[in-house]
Motif scaffolding. Structure first.
Motif: not given
Length: 251
Positions: A43-58
């Motif tokens: 969330a911080d990364f997207e706010k600071d850079t405008g780029n999106k993180v698509v995460a999968s968890f497992g």
């Protein structure tokens, strides 16, 4: 006046379109124990850079198999250091991109207040019906749990009571829903800003299991994506470090 307003609106629209066109994204695979921290960091990364993180968890072991079979992940945040190292030795990562982003802690946890004492004596009393752990073959925190039981000399005594989750998240779910009275989880799942968030817990001493060093690495599929490198650099930065520490990890 109307002409000036239209020009302003058009300029804003063009600017928005341009910024959207340049925004990128990165696909990341994340060990289940790091779910909450990476959501905050993303969330911080997207706010600071405008780029999106698509995460999968497992589970780390499951991700290894998926990556070997061509899964589209570009960055891998594992729950150990051996799996990323193995991928590196197999030529599946960007050289020089592997680093330890956190060192985790193991906890014995119950959703019930006062059930787990602060020295873990509840294990030795062995008066519970079910003890949840993550699959030790797929999840490093599950392996740490079995190492702890071995060190305490309790492996045989509790063997018939163990219920395995495929990931540390599933193990926590068994406990949270009452299907197991207690079990081993990642401290980060039950800890925030210096305190246990619910139930009762014993933080397992590091001497009872091998260090849980968690490595991140850029995979070959992320080689041509500048956002992959940008996210890994962000993970090394002070804002991410603050989040990581707040969940009980060491750096």
């Amino acid at each position: 006046m109307k002409t000036r307003l239209l020009r302003t609106l058009l300029s804003l629209a063009v600017g928005f379109a341009a910024s959207s066109a340049f925004a990128g994204e990165v696909q990341i695979a994340v060990a289940a124990n790091f779910t909450a921290p990476v959501q905050a960091i993303a969330a911080d990364f997207e706010k600071d850079t405008g780029n999106k993180v698509v995460a999968s968890f497992g589970a780390t072991g499951q991700f290894y198999a998926q990556i070997k079979n061509g899964a589209p992940f570009e960055v891998f945040l594992a729950a150990d250091d051996t799996t990323p190292a193995k991928l590196e030795s197999e030529g599946m990562t960007v050289p020089g991109s592997r680093f330890t982003y956190a060192t985790g802690a193991l906890a014995l946890w119950s959703a019930k207040e006062g059930y787990v004492d602060d020295k873990g004596e509840v294990l030795k009393k062995n008066q519970f019906t079910h003890l949840a752990i993550a699959n030790p073959k797929a999840a490093p925190y599950g392996l740490a749990a079995t190492q702890t039981l071995d060190k305490l000399g309790l492996t045989q005594a509790v063997a018939s009571k163990i219920v395995e989750g495929q990931s540390i998240s599933q193990a926590q779910q068994f406990i949270a829903t009452g299907n197991a009275e207690l079990g081993f989880v990642a401290l980060s799942q039950i800890y925030k800003n210096g305190k246990i968030t619910s139930g009762s817990a014993w933080i397992v001493p590091e001497s009872l299991h091998e260090p849980i060093k968690q490595d991140a690495v850029i995979l070959n599929k992320g080689k041509g994506n500048p956002v992959a490198k940008q996210f890994e650099d962000y993970l090394k930065g002070p804002k991410a470090a603050e989040v990581i520490r707040s969940f009980g990890y060491q750096l």
